[in-house]
Design a protein around this motif. Sequence first.
Motif, PDB file in Angstrom:
ATOM      1  N   PHE A  75       6.822 -14.554   6.485  1.00 55.17           N
ATOM      2  CA  PHE A  75       8.012 -14.035   5.807  1.00 55.17           C
ATOM      3  C   PHE A  75       7.784 -13.983   4.293  1.00 55.17           C
ATOM      4  O   PHE A  75       8.105 -12.979   3.639  1.00 55.17           O
ATOM      5  N   ALA A  76       7.210 -15.050   3.738  1.00 53.06           N
ATOM      6  CA  ALA A  76       6.929 -15.079   2.298  1.00 53.06           C
ATOM      7  C   ALA A  76       5.914 -14.006   1.923  1.00 53.06           C
ATOM      8  O   ALA A  76       6.064 -13.323   0.894  1.00 53.06           O
ATOM      9  N   ASN A  77       4.885 -13.836   2.754  1.00 50.35           N
ATOM     10  CA  ASN A  77       3.885 -12.797   2.472  1.00 50.35           C
ATOM     11  C   ASN A  77       4.506 -11.406   2.536  1.00 50.35           C
ATOM     12  O   ASN A  77       4.198 -10.538   1.699  1.00 50.35           O
ATOM     13  N   ALA A  78       5.379 -11.177   3.522  1.00 51.54           N
ATOM     14  CA  ALA A  78       6.012  -9.863   3.658  1.00 51.54           C
ATOM     15  C   ALA A  78       6.871  -9.539   2.443  1.00 51.54           C
ATOM     16  O   ALA A  78       6.878  -8.407   1.957  1.00 51.54           O
ATOM     17  N   VAL A  79       7.614 -10.538   1.957  1.00 50.97           N
ATOM     18  CA  VAL A  79       8.427 -10.327   0.760  1.00 50.97           C
ATOM     19  C   VAL A  79       7.532 -10.008  -0.442  1.00 50.97           C
ATOM     20  O   VAL A  79       7.803  -9.077  -1.211  1.00 50.97           O
ATOM     21  N   LEU A  80       6.449 -10.768  -0.600  1.00 50.78           N
ATOM     22  CA  LEU A  80       5.537 -10.538  -1.716  1.00 50.78           C
ATOM     23  C   LEU A  80       4.920  -9.150  -1.638  1.00 50.78           C
ATOM     24  O   LEU A  80       4.904  -8.411  -2.644  1.00 50.78           O
ATOM     25  N   TYR A  81       4.418  -8.767  -0.475  1.00 52.94           N
ATOM     26  CA  TYR A  81       3.781  -7.459  -0.327  1.00 52.94           C
ATOM     27  C   TYR A  81       4.779  -6.322  -0.542  1.00 52.94           C
ATOM     28  O   TYR A  81       4.471  -5.333  -1.219  1.00 52.94           O
ATOM     29  N   SER A  82       5.970  -6.459   0.025  1.00 52.26           N
ATOM     30  CA  SER A  82       6.954  -5.377  -0.053  1.00 52.26           C
ATOM     31  C   SER A  82       7.469  -5.192  -1.471  1.00 52.26           C
ATOM     32  O   SER A  82       7.581  -4.059  -1.956  1.00 52.26           O
ATOM     33  N   VAL A  83       7.771  -6.300  -2.151  1.00 53.66           N
ATOM     34  CA  VAL A  83       8.263  -6.202  -3.531  1.00 53.66           C
ATOM     35  C   VAL A  83       7.174  -5.662  -4.448  1.00 53.66           C
ATOM     36  O   VAL A  83       7.422  -4.775  -5.289  1.00 53.66           O
ATOM     37  N   ILE A 144      -3.355  -4.114   0.576  1.00 57.13           N
ATOM     38  CA  ILE A 144      -2.070  -3.675   1.110  1.00 57.13           C
ATOM     39  C   ILE A 144      -1.340  -2.775   0.117  1.00 57.13           C
ATOM     40  O   ILE A 144      -0.635  -1.845   0.504  1.00 57.13           O
ATOM     41  N   ILE A 145      -1.524  -3.032  -1.164  1.00 58.20           N
ATOM     42  CA  ILE A 145      -0.727  -2.351  -2.188  1.00 58.20           C
ATOM     43  C   ILE A 145      -1.395  -1.071  -2.682  1.00 58.20           C
ATOM     44  O   ILE A 145      -0.766  -0.006  -2.728  1.00 58.20           O
ATOM     45  N   ILE A 146      -2.673  -1.137  -3.051  1.00 56.95           N
ATOM     46  CA  ILE A 146      -3.318  -0.033  -3.761  1.00 56.95           C
ATOM     47  C   ILE A 146      -3.500   1.227  -2.915  1.00 56.95           C
ATOM     48  O   ILE A 146      -3.165   2.326  -3.373  1.00 56.95           O
ATOM     49  N   PHE A 204       9.987  -0.271  -0.118  1.00 53.82           N
ATOM     50  CA  PHE A 204      10.183  -1.624   0.424  1.00 53.82           C
ATOM     51  C   PHE A 204      10.307  -1.583   1.943  1.00 53.82           C
ATOM     52  O   PHE A 204       9.660  -2.367   2.650  1.00 53.82           O
ATOM     53  N   VAL A 205      11.139  -0.677   2.444  1.00 55.10           N
ATOM     54  CA  VAL A 205      11.355  -0.598   3.895  1.00 55.10           C
ATOM     55  C   VAL A 205      10.066  -0.200   4.610  1.00 55.10           C
ATOM     56  O   VAL A 205       9.703  -0.767   5.652  1.00 55.10           O
ATOM     57  N   GLY A 206       9.342   0.780   4.039  1.00 55.80           N
ATOM     58  CA  GLY A 206       8.103   1.210   4.662  1.00 55.80           C
ATOM     59  C   GLY A 206       7.076   0.097   4.747  1.00 55.80           C
ATOM     60  O   GLY A 206       6.425  -0.094   5.780  1.00 55.80           O
ATOM     61  N   GLN A 207       6.944  -0.661   3.653  1.00 57.07           N
ATOM     62  CA  GLN A 207       5.975  -1.757   3.648  1.00 57.07           C
ATOM     63  C   GLN A 207       6.449  -2.920   4.511  1.00 57.07           C
ATOM     64  O   GLN A 207       5.634  -3.579   5.170  1.00 57.07           O
ATOM     65  N   TRP A 208       7.740  -3.193   4.508  1.00 56.10           N
ATOM     66  CA  TRP A 208       8.263  -4.307   5.300  1.00 56.10           C
ATOM     67  C   TRP A 208       8.013  -4.092   6.791  1.00 56.10           C
ATOM     68  O   TRP A 208       7.689  -5.028   7.528  1.00 56.10           O
ATOM     69  N   ASN A 209       8.137  -2.858   7.253  1.00 54.93           N
ATOM     70  CA  ASN A 209       7.959  -2.556   8.671  1.00 54.93           C
ATOM     71  C   ASN A 209       6.500  -2.302   9.051  1.00 54.93           C
ATOM     72  O   ASN A 209       6.200  -2.076  10.223  1.00 54.93           O
ATOM     73  N   SER A 210       5.613  -2.316   8.075  1.00 56.13           N
ATOM     74  CA  SER A 210       4.219  -1.987   8.336  1.00 56.13           C
ATOM     75  C   SER A 210       3.422  -3.226   8.746  1.00 56.13           C
ATOM     76  O   SER A 210       3.622  -4.313   8.197  1.00 56.13           O
ATOM     77  N   TYR A 211       2.541  -3.047   9.697  1.00 56.91           N
ATOM     78  CA  TYR A 211       1.623  -4.126  10.084  1.00 56.91           C
ATOM     79  C   TYR A 211       0.197  -3.616  10.284  1.00 56.91           C
ATOM     80  O   TYR A 211      -0.751  -4.398  10.313  1.00 56.91           O
ATOM     81  N   PHE A 212       0.021  -2.293  10.404  1.00 55.23           N
ATOM     82  CA  PHE A 212      -1.296  -1.750  10.738  1.00 55.23           C
ATOM     83  C   PHE A 212      -2.306  -2.007   9.620  1.00 55.23           C
ATOM     84  O   PHE A 212      -3.448  -2.421   9.888  1.00 55.23           O
TER      85      PHE A 212
END
Length: 293
Positions: A75-83, A144-146, A204-212
């Motif tokens: 959960f913490a990682n998802a918040v960090l990645y999405s933000v 994940i970001i770039i 944010f929504v796109g990254q939050w729902n992403s896992y691939f």
Amino acid sequence: MTIKPTGLDRLILALNAIFLTCAVLVVVVPLIYIVIASFMDPTVLLNQGLSFKVSDWSLDGYQMILSNPAMIRGFANAVLYSVSFAFVTVAVSICAGYALSEERLAGRGFFMVIFIITMFFGGGLIPTYLLVRNLGMLDTIWAIIIPGAVNVWNIILSRTFFKGVPRELKEAANVDGASDMKIFFQIVIPLSKPIIFVLALYAFVGQWNSYFDAMIYLDNPNLHPLQLVLRSILIQNQAAPGMISDQLAMAELKRLSEMIKYSAIVISSLPLIIMYPFFQKYFEKGVMVGSLK
């Protein structure tokens, strides 16, 4: 003068109301089902369906999820990645869109053609993976970001929005001696809250729902986002019938899977449900203004 609606107008309004009601039910009913099912004992849910008896309800699913360190870390990682992804994507889209909206930018037509080509043609998974690996971004947040930070659709939306900003404001600022950077940060950006919030929400929504992407680029379990952790938990709790000879063990495994599934869906959806009411006032305005011209 008040115009009275005709019979045809009333019929159209009634059909619209019926259609919207059905659309709302299609969205709300599954959501209510999942929320109620997440509080129910899986055995009762599987055998009887939904029950509103308090004795049939249980918090075991939430306790198992919240007591799992991997879930908290995910959960913490998802918040960090999405933000982080939303911040970088919005920054790139706003800067590129503003530059492309300026007629005095040399070669802006060429740049737009290059951007648009990438919307239809991509390098593919293997070249992208090799590029990320050669840049040393494997097992880092940058993997994940770039790679997805430059979103051409967001750039086009931003450019269209900035074209609607009155030119007189920028000309008046130029007369007062303001530089291009000062005009951008002190005049244009404060006027761009609708499009900024819309792009941030999209990202944010796109990254939050992403896992691939995380599944491809991140081998370290401590870096996995929430969606990848949920996927791993649900897959681990599923087994083919031939893998388990003990029927009691198979039944307990199925019960455990059902207990976790609905609770995990509710927990993973909470940030998005909380965000939407705050972004709603910007959403319609940002999309509609960005679609002008």
